[in-house]
Design a protein around this motif. Structure first.
Motif, PDB file in Angstrom:
ATOM      1  N   ALA A 118      48.653  40.836  35.785  1.00  0.00           N
ATOM      2  CA  ALA A 118      49.483  40.835  36.416  1.00  0.00           C
ATOM      3  C   ALA A 118      50.624  42.432  36.828  1.00  0.00           C
ATOM      4  N   LEU A 119      50.188  43.088  37.115  1.00  0.00           N
ATOM      5  CA  LEU A 119      50.601  44.445  37.503  1.00  0.00           C
ATOM      6  C   LEU A 119      51.732  44.558  38.223  1.00  0.00           C
ATOM      7  N   CYS A 120      51.468  43.416  39.600  1.00  0.00           N
ATOM      8  CA  CYS A 120      52.812  43.069  39.977  1.00  0.00           C
ATOM      9  C   CYS A 120      54.025  42.830  39.651  1.00  0.00           C
TER      10      CYS A 120
ATOM     11  N   ARG B 298      51.146  35.426  39.117  1.00  0.00           N
ATOM     12  CA  ARG B 298      50.506  34.776  38.834  1.00  0.00           C
ATOM     13  C   ARG B 298      49.882  33.862  38.946  1.00  0.00           C
TER      14      ARG B 298
ATOM     15  N   PRO C 255      52.931  38.995  47.960  1.00  0.00           N
ATOM     16  CA  PRO C 255      53.397  37.891  47.161  1.00  0.00           C
ATOM     17  C   PRO C 255      54.582  37.667  47.457  1.00  0.00           C
TER      18      PRO C 255
ATOM     19  N   CYS D 102      50.246  45.734  43.406  1.00  0.00           N
ATOM     20  CA  CYS D 102      48.392  45.020  43.295  1.00  0.00           C
ATOM     21  C   CYS D 102      47.581  46.089  43.663  1.00  0.00           C
ATOM     22  N   PRO D 103      45.974  46.693  42.981  1.00  0.00           N
ATOM     23  CA  PRO D 103      45.179  47.164  43.285  1.00  0.00           C
ATOM     24  C   PRO D 103      44.651  46.651  44.887  1.00  0.00           C
TER      25      PRO D 103
ATOM     26  N   TRP E 163      53.583  35.200  50.100  1.00  0.00           N
ATOM     27  CA  TRP E 163      52.859  33.651  50.114  1.00  0.00           C
ATOM     28  C   TRP E 163      53.858  33.098  49.235  1.00  0.00           C
TER      29      TRP E 163
ATOM     30  N   GLU F 284      49.936  31.958  42.612  1.00  0.00           N
ATOM     31  CA  GLU F 284      48.538  32.507  42.792  1.00  0.00           C
ATOM     32  C   GLU F 284      47.280  31.531  42.381  1.00  0.00           C
TER      33      GLU F 284
ATOM     34  N   ASN G 162      43.158  38.668  48.945  1.00  0.00           N
ATOM     35  CA  ASN G 162      42.385  38.752  47.621  1.00  0.00           C
ATOM     36  C   ASN G 162      41.037  37.791  47.853  1.00  0.00           C
TER      37      ASN G 162
ATOM     38  N   VAL H  86      41.181  43.394  38.943  1.00  0.00           N
ATOM     39  CA  VAL H  86      41.900  43.294  39.698  1.00  0.00           C
ATOM     40  C   VAL H  86      41.309  44.454  40.344  1.00  0.00           C
TER      41      VAL H  86
ATOM     42  N   CYS I 186      43.934  38.443  35.770  1.00  0.00           N
ATOM     43  CA  CYS I 186      44.686  39.579  35.676  1.00  0.00           C
ATOM     44  C   CYS I 186      46.085  39.527  34.767  1.00  0.00           C
TER      45      CYS I 186
ATOM     46  N   ASN J 128      47.992  42.528  47.838  1.00  0.00           N
ATOM     47  CA  ASN J 128      48.413  41.165  47.677  1.00  0.00           C
ATOM     48  C   ASN J 128      49.819  41.394  48.508  1.00  0.00           C
TER      49      ASN J 128
ATOM     50  N   THR K 132      41.796  36.348  39.577  1.00  0.00           N
ATOM     51  CA  THR K 132      42.821  36.810  39.896  1.00  0.00           C
ATOM     52  C   THR K 132      44.297  35.768  39.176  1.00  0.00           C
TER      53      THR K 132
HETATM   54  S1  SF4 Z   1      48.201  38.797  39.990  1.00  0.00           S
HETATM   55 FE1  SF4 Z   1      47.153  40.803  40.127  1.00  0.00          FE
HETATM   56  S2  SF4 Z   1      46.277  39.716  41.820  1.00  0.00           S
HETATM   57 FE2  SF4 Z   1      47.234  38.382  41.623  1.00  0.00          FE
HETATM   58  S3  SF4 Z   1      49.239  39.739  43.460  1.00  0.00           S
HETATM   59 FE3  SF4 Z   1      50.011  40.291  40.689  1.00  0.00          FE
HETATM   60  S4  SF4 Z   1      48.653  42.119  40.630  1.00  0.00           S
HETATM   61 FE4  SF4 Z   1      47.595  41.553  42.697  1.00  0.00          FE
END
Ligand code: SF4
Ligand SMILES: Cc1cc2nc3c(=O)[nH]c(=O)nc-3n(C[C@H](O)[C@H](O)[C@H](O)COP(=O)(O)OP(=O)(O)OC[C@H]3O[C@@H](n4cnc5c(N)ncnc54)[C@H](O)[C@@H]3O)c2cc1C
Length: 448
Positions: free
Chosen positions: A99-101, A118, A64, A58-59, A67, A121, A87, A428, A97, A62, A93
């Motif tokens: 969702a690179l995560c 995502r 995850p 996550c740029p 939370w 979030e 964030n 993001v 987003c 964040n 996002t």
């Molecule tokens: S959905 Fe995007 S902003 Fe949210 S944790 Fe994943 S990469 Fe980061």
């Protein structure tokens, strides 16, 4: 970590989209939401890995696991506080987003059932607004002033961070309202603009001043500020300079997308000003996300048909990408909600010339190509393989990306942020860059 074995028994469950027949006639958000019980079950699947690749991917950095754990335990407010600590605007996002995560999630490694970060979030943030625990801060002022040029995600995050540090922040934007491409690019069916308005109310109540309809000359920045952040995005779309480009009916993607969003915000236009796909055969040139947004918009405007062409080869069908193995972002074929709504997609197609009648575009002559390795190295070579053919079109939308802006040498107290600095990217990344720029300004002003 709530339930260490949940990932073994509970499968990934996405809320999914509204059915096509229901969503295609309106610009309401296409994505649905899970009930809070299911949402918490999804959060329970997060394994709190020893090495959490999601933090890295996550740029914004964040977290995850933190939370998701609070969400699983039903402490929605703690989940929001943890999420909001890294964030600034998770409601953006959480909706747009990629969702690179999730691609870097350990649960994506073998079973391809990553956690639903995502969506989690978005749900945590909606809950926070509904339950009224998004706080309005009243920071003590430190006597210094900062101007932010551009109110896209990068500029808004920079303004928010500096305001919370005590700087008096004024945001300038040439548009009539805030959000940059969040408001005048991304269609309402992906991001309802009331979501931006809701956050704007918080930012205004916290003391940030906004000046709209104000285009700033970057060579003559407004006086009276101690530092500046330039977050002006990538204003120049890439063109397609082939014969026939001056025919009517050929538009940049944003001509259509921005106009549609303005119409939905209440703007009235004359018939001849409308960029509309209504009753037309639509050709979208460019196979990326902006092109996909044109497809969804064309459907809602009542188009007859849509074809999307792309000059590059079709990406591999996922979930794995041998060129970019986990935890990297896989360059695999993406099928968006707009593609699901109906569209012919073609790859390896080069556009040769626009065709027209009475000054109006009627189609595009195209040719199939192949990409051959370049013996001298570098970019592969394009080679025609098929015979030229004509794709009929009453309207052509160019979705070919944006040019990276070139900036003049900036004074020491001027900092770049977002797409203006990196070239076209993601919300993001723009937000992370806005946060970095705010920290740079703070360091600079504390030193001077
Ligand atoms: S959905 Fe995007 S902003 Fe949210 S944790 Fe994943 S990469 Fe980061
Ligand atoms: C159609 C489309 C769809 C997209 N969809 C997604 C998506 O789903 N997910 C995702 O992550 N990313 C998406 N993106 C990319 C994302 O929107 C951008 O990366 C992001 O908005 C960049 O933020 P920014 O703040 O740097 O710039 P922008 O959002 O471009 O904002 C720049 C702002 O600066 C203002 N400005 C420019 N010049 C001046 C000036 N001289 N004076 C005053 N104001 C000025 C502009 O009016 C604008 O408000 C999409 C992009 C497009 C085009």
């Amino acid at each position: 970590m709530g339930d260490p074995k949940a990932f073994l028994t509970i499968h990934r469950k996405e809320a999914g989209y509204r059915p096509v027949h229901d969503r295609i006639h309106d610009f309401g958000e296409v994505e649905q939401t899970l009930n809070s019980g299911d949402r918490r079950l999804q959060a329970s699947r997060c394994m709190d890995c020893g090495v959490p690749f999601c933090h890295w991917a996550c740029p914004l950095g964040n977290k995850p696991p933190e939370w998701n754990d609070a969400l699983y335990k039903g402490d929605w407010e703690l989940a929001y506080r943890l999420l909001n600590s890294t964030n600034d605007f998770p409601e953006f996002t959480g909706r747009v987003c990629p969702a690179l995560c999730e691609k870097a999630c350990v649960l994506n490694l073998t079973e391809h059932e990553p956690t639903t970060n995502r969506e989690d979030e978005a749900a945590i943030t909606e809950h926070a607004f509904e339950e009224n625990y998004v706080r309005t801060h009243h920071p003590e002022r430190n006597g210094q002033k900062v101007a932010v040029i551009g109110s896209g995600p990068a500029g808004l995050v920079a303004a928010n961070r500096l305001n919370l540090m005590g700087y008096a922040v004024t945001v300038f934007d040439k548009n009539e309202d805030a959000g940059g491409l969040l408001r005048y690019g991304i269609p309402n069916f992906k991001l309802n603009k009331a979501v931006i308005d809701r956050r704007m109310k918080v930012l205004r109540d916290e003391g940030i001043e906004f000046k709209f309809n104000t285009e700033i000359d970057l060579q003559a920045l407004p006086t009276g500020f101690d530092a500046y952040i330039v977050a002006t995005g990538t204003p120049e779309a890439r063109d397609l300079a082939i014969p026939g480009r001056d025919l009517k009916g050929i538009y940049f993607a944003l001509d259509m997308l921005a106009q549609q969003n303005r119409i939905l915000a209440g703007k009235e236009l004359k018939r001849e000003e409308l960029v509309t796909a209504r009753g037309k055969d639509v050709l979208v040139i460019g196979g990326g996300d902006t092109g996909s947004d044109c497809i969804g918009t064309a459907h809602r405007q009542g188009c007859k048909s849509v074809i999307q062409i792309e000059i590059m080869p079709q990406p591999p069908i996922g979930p794995d990408d041998p060129q970019k193995p986990w935890p990297a972002w896989p360059r695999t074929l993406k099928t968006t909600s707009s593609h699901e709504e109906g569209c012919t997609r073609r790859w390896n197609i080069n556009s040769l010339r626009f065709l027209g009648k009475n000054g109006q575009v009627t189609g595009v002559e195209v040719q199939e190509i192949a990409w051959k390795p370049n013996p001298e190295g570098g970019r592969p070579l394009m080679e025609p393989v098929g015979k030229p053919e004509v794709i009929k079109a009453d309207i052509v939308l160019l979705a070919l990306g944006f040019l990276k802006p070139q900036h003049p040498k900036l004074a020491d107290n001027v900092f770049l942020a977002g797409d203006a600095s990196s070239g076209a990217s993601l919300v993001v990344r723009a937000m992370a860059s806005g946060r970095d720029a705010a920290a740079q300004v703070d360091t600079f002003l504390k030193r001077h």
